[in-house]
Design an enzyme around this catalytic site. Structure first.
Site, mmCIF file in Angstrom:
data_model
loop_
_atom_site.group_PDB
_atom_site.id
_atom_site.type_symbol
_atom_site.label_atom_id
_atom_site.label_comp_id
_atom_site.label_asym_id
_atom_site.label_seq_id
_atom_site.Cartn_x
_atom_site.Cartn_y
_atom_site.Cartn_z
ATOM 1 N N ASP A 182 -10.954 1.891 -3.445
ATOM 2 C CA ASP A 182 -11.227 1.375 -1.996
ATOM 3 C C ASP A 182 -13.231 1.005 -2.887
ATOM 4 O OD1 ASP A 182 -9.431 1.133 -0.957
ATOM 5 O OD2 ASP A 182 -9.189 3.072 0.199
ATOM 6 N N ASP A 205 0.781 -1.438 0.402
ATOM 7 C CA ASP A 205 0.047 -0.152 -0.017
ATOM 8 C C ASP A 205 0.906 1.425 0.274
ATOM 9 O OD1 ASP A 205 -2.278 1.324 0.312
ATOM 10 O OD2 ASP A 205 -3.550 0.478 1.609
HETATM 11 C C1 GLA Z 1 -5.706 1.685 2.852
HETATM 12 C C2 GLA Z 1 -6.441 0.923 1.085
HETATM 13 C C3 GLA Z 1 -7.061 0.220 2.522
HETATM 14 C C4 GLA Z 1 -6.628 -0.948 3.186
HETATM 15 C C5 GLA Z 1 -6.430 -0.024 4.227
HETATM 16 C C6 GLA Z 1 -5.500 -0.229 6.081
HETATM 17 O O1 GLA Z 1 -7.033 2.923 2.442
HETATM 18 O O2 GLA Z 1 -6.439 1.410 0.030
HETATM 19 O O3 GLA Z 1 -7.516 -0.916 0.875
HETATM 20 O O4 GLA Z 1 -5.807 -1.465 2.728
HETATM 21 O O5 GLA Z 1 -5.400 1.104 3.696
HETATM 22 O O6 GLA Z 1 -5.108 0.487 6.203
#
Ligand code: GLA
Length: 727
Positions: free
Chosen positions: A526, A461
């Site tokens: 997301d 990430d």
């Molecule tokens: C980001 C990612 C999510 C998740 C969160 C975890 O927002 O896009 O999918 O993994 O971090 O903190």
């Protein structure tokens, strides 16, 4: 097929030897790119578009100069690969560099060669301070890969300000489309007429961003998925960048407009010591005369031909983020893993929250040790259980980031990328990956955990923009940081050759072909709401094939939009990607678990087709509806989704053309309802649907269209076409 260069007998030309004309013709899969020397002796693109034969070239060259205009330079205008003001080009220059005294300009060709597939041209500025080598390669999908390398030949310091790969477009390319967006709403298309001036899309975010221009398309007026001539560019780079479309009243030689991209460099960011070099990211260009789908087909062919492209069946995964967030404990997650295995999940991914001090998003990033208060026996008990259930085990990391509230930030404040002032974003800072010791430290930490916990898949990430301040002349801040990040990916992959990696950046803020050199899929967004997802996946797929696009089914109420959607709509939507679940299945009803199992079975049946076929999208369907599908390479099979996202004023169901099939074949048409029946906004289905199990239609009839049911908003119908007949 490519024809080879027509240079001197030794396949080399020295610009100062004589001014002999030469032609380089790169040619592949219906596309030609032709270079010839312009009036200044520099290579210029004289053609980029439909495939030409060598017999066409003399005529092309004979007509490659425009008229001499009023109130203009006294020779025909030109646009070479090293275009700049000293050649009468008043638009954005391809190269911009300076030493302490002057801007480096007045480039001349010093070397050129080509083997027919790739062309290389070396130019030097008038003072021979730098040499820039332009490389162009046309790949199997007819994607043109353009990159430029600059070397400082002088004993002095040289600053590189901009290096852009720019390609000229004809006058008929007059409409432009690219993308913008935000968190949970990535890849939103925007269109406009091309006008005089420069349309620049920049990212100074240290990543492409949710609003990344992503793929810039310029085409004939009204170009659509299936119709129109289109020229496109994508920059394969995960750091700062800019793309541009530029039109001057005087055009660009016989061309009209310019399309291209380059890394966006800060003043003094890339300084070259003597003999130092700078290599630009690769810019990828595509041409199609069959609309956006033609551009997509070329990119998908190119991407699928890469040696590192994932070729094993894409495992259906469950990601724990929206299921449990930071609420980790072994019993809960073991329970979730058990249910996951029962419904047919093949990869179980433990998201954020497993490492030291990470009880919320305010602390812990950087401390890549298992949190013993939550996982007293480490991650092995969960990972072993997951493996015993026949699933792969995945784990979330955010390697470039650090929370101020972490042991790492306290021990090594000097490792934090310099910012003035310090701006926290999601309570975190960025580690400076231009420092080798940072890359080594992070790689070692990941390596350790991956080995200790038996990790098969990493969700990597990157949850904030970089607001790095330049660390001094030649510090190559974001540039070096981005290369440091690439080195970290490379090293992890070297140490764990079977590991797969997902590129996530708060959803889809780093979904580019630079990061995809080292990763196996991107997390598109997301947002798991299927209404939004239909659009996000549709447009992400213009560049990336579905097997590289993570697509998850969430619970009925979307966590990010709070909209409710039927299971069948969520399930059909996620089918058209690398599918997964992001759902606390412990709370799912028996009926829901049965439906999920039917869906995972359907995904396994169809993924061979979905992940190898040609992406097609219908044009001019009723507003509020979408038609998209995947057709197998031999066109014997296809799956389509007929989707209604919102209501519209159309009150009947006209024929909807089913594109991409073989008109000579006969297809059995089936509606696949394993994941549920799409609800209708009508009295009765079109008659053909009543006895659909018997229906066989030729591709020619399907190209004319099928009347499809009028669906309620938030519904999707899955159509499956199979053919036993030969084309
Ligand atoms: C980001 C990612 C999510 C998740 C969160 C975890 O927002 O896009 O999918 O993994 O971090 O903190």
């Amino acid at each position: 097929m490519t024809s080879s260069i027509k240079l001197h007998a030794d396949q080399k030309v020295r610009a100062d030897a004589d001014d002999a004309a030469f032609t380089v013709h790169l040619r592949k899969a219906g596309t030609s790119v032709v270079f010839a020397r312009d009036i200044f002796g520099l290579p210029a693109v004289v053609h980029w578009g439909a495939e030409l034969s060598d017999a066409d070239l003399p005529g092309l060259l004979a007509t490659s100069q425009p008229a001499v205009m009023n109130s203009s330079i006294d020779i025909p205008r030109t646009f070479s690969i090293a275009a700049g003001r000293t050649f009468g080009w008043s638009g954005t220059p391809t190269l911009k560099a300076h030493d302490d005294d002057v801007q480096l300009e007045g480039f001349t060709l010093v070397d050129a060669d080509s083997d027919g597939a790739e062309a290389r041209f070396a130019v030097r500025d008038a003072g021979e301070t730098v040499e820039a080598v332009f490389t162009y390669r046309l790949d199997v999908g007819a994607i043109l890969h353009a990159s430029i390398e600059i070397e400082n030949l002088s004993p002095r310091w040289v600053d590189v300000d901009a290096v852009r790969a720019l390609m000229p477009l004809p006058a008929r390319a007059s409409e432009l489309m690219d993308f913008t967006g935000r968190w949970t709403h990535e890849r939103h298309p925007q269109r406009s007429e091309v006008r005089d001036g420069t349309w620049i899309r920049s990212s100074r975010r240290g990543r492409p961003g949710h609003d990344s221009s992503f793929l810039t398309l310029v085409g004939t007026p009204g170009f659509s998925f299936r119709v129109g001539e289109v020229w496109a560019a994508h920059i394969a780079w995960s750091g700062n960048q800019e793309t541009l479309v530029e039109r001057l009243p005087e055009g660009a030689g016989v061309h009209r407009t310019v399309l291209g991209a380059g890394e966006l460099l800060d003043a003094g960011e890339v300084g070259l010591a003597p003999h130092d070099t700078y290599r630009s990211p690769t810019v990828m260009f595509a041409w199609s005369d069959t609309g956006i789908d033609g551009i997509t087909a070329r990119f998908h062919t190119s991407i699928r031909s890469r040696p590192q492209h994932p070729r094993s069946p894409r495992p259906l995964l469950l990601n724990t983020w929206e299921a449990v967030y930071f609420d980790h404990d072994l019993d809960t997650l073991t329970n979730l893993a058990d249910i996951s295995a029962e419904v047919g999940v093949e990869r179980f991914v433990l998201d954020d929250g497993w490492f030291h001090g990470r009880r919320s998003d305010t602390a812990g990033l950087g401390d890549w040790h298992v949190d013993k208060t939550v996982w007293p026996d480490g991650l092995r008990p969960l990972s072993d259980r997951v493996h015993a259930l026949g699933m792969q085990f995945g784990l979330w990391f955010e390697p470039e980031m650090v929370n101020p509230d972490s042991d790492l930030a306290r021990e090594h404040p000097e490792w934090i990328l310099r910012e003035l002032p310090i701006l926290e974003s999601r309570h975190q800072h960025v580690l400076d990956f231009s420092r080798e010791e940072v890359v080594t430290f992070i790689v070692d930490r990941l390596d350790d955990i991956i080995a200790a916990a038996g990790v098969d898949f990493v969700k990597w990430d990157h949850n904030r923009d970089l607001h790095a301040a330049l660390g001094g002349r030649g510090s190559r801040q974001v540039h070096s940081h981005t290369h440091g990040v690439y080195r970290a990916f490379e090293e992890i992959r070297r140490r764990h050759p079977h590991l797969e990696i997902e590129s996530c950046a708060s959803g889809g803020a780093r979904a580019d072909l630079g990061i995809l050199q080292f990763t196996d899929r991107v997390w598109a967004s997301d947002c798991n709401d299927p209404v939004e997802r239909q659009q996000i996946q549709r447009w992400t797929q213009t560049l990336l094939p579905p097997e590289l696009i993570g697509a998850h089914v969430g619970p009925a109420e979307s966590h990010t939009t709070h909209r409710h959607a039927d299971f069948s709509f969520r399930a059909v939507t996620a089918l058209f990607g690398h599918a997964g679940l992001e759902w606390d299945l412990r709370g799912a009803s028996a009926e829901e678990l049965t439906a999920i199992t039917a869906w995972t079975t359907l995904y396994r049946e169809l993924r061979g087709l979905l992940h190898a076929g040609t992406t097609v999208r219908g044009d001019a369907v009723d507003s509020g509806t979408l038609l998209h599908g995947i057709v197998s390479p031999d066109r014997s099979e296809a799956v389509f989704a007929w989707v209604r996202t919102e209501t519209s004023t159309t009150a009947h169901s006209p024929r909807v053309q089913i594109p991409g099939l073989d008109s000579a074949r006969s297809y059995r048409v089936r509606v696949r309802e394993e994941v549920g029946r799409a609800s209708r906004h009508q009295i009765a289905d079109p008659a053909w649907l009543d006895d659909s199990s018997e229906l066989t239609l030729t591709g020619a009839v399907l190209a004319q269209g099928l009347p499809l049911p009028v669906l309620n908003p938030g519904q999707a119908l899955l159509l499956h076409f199979t053919s036993d007949t030969e084309a």
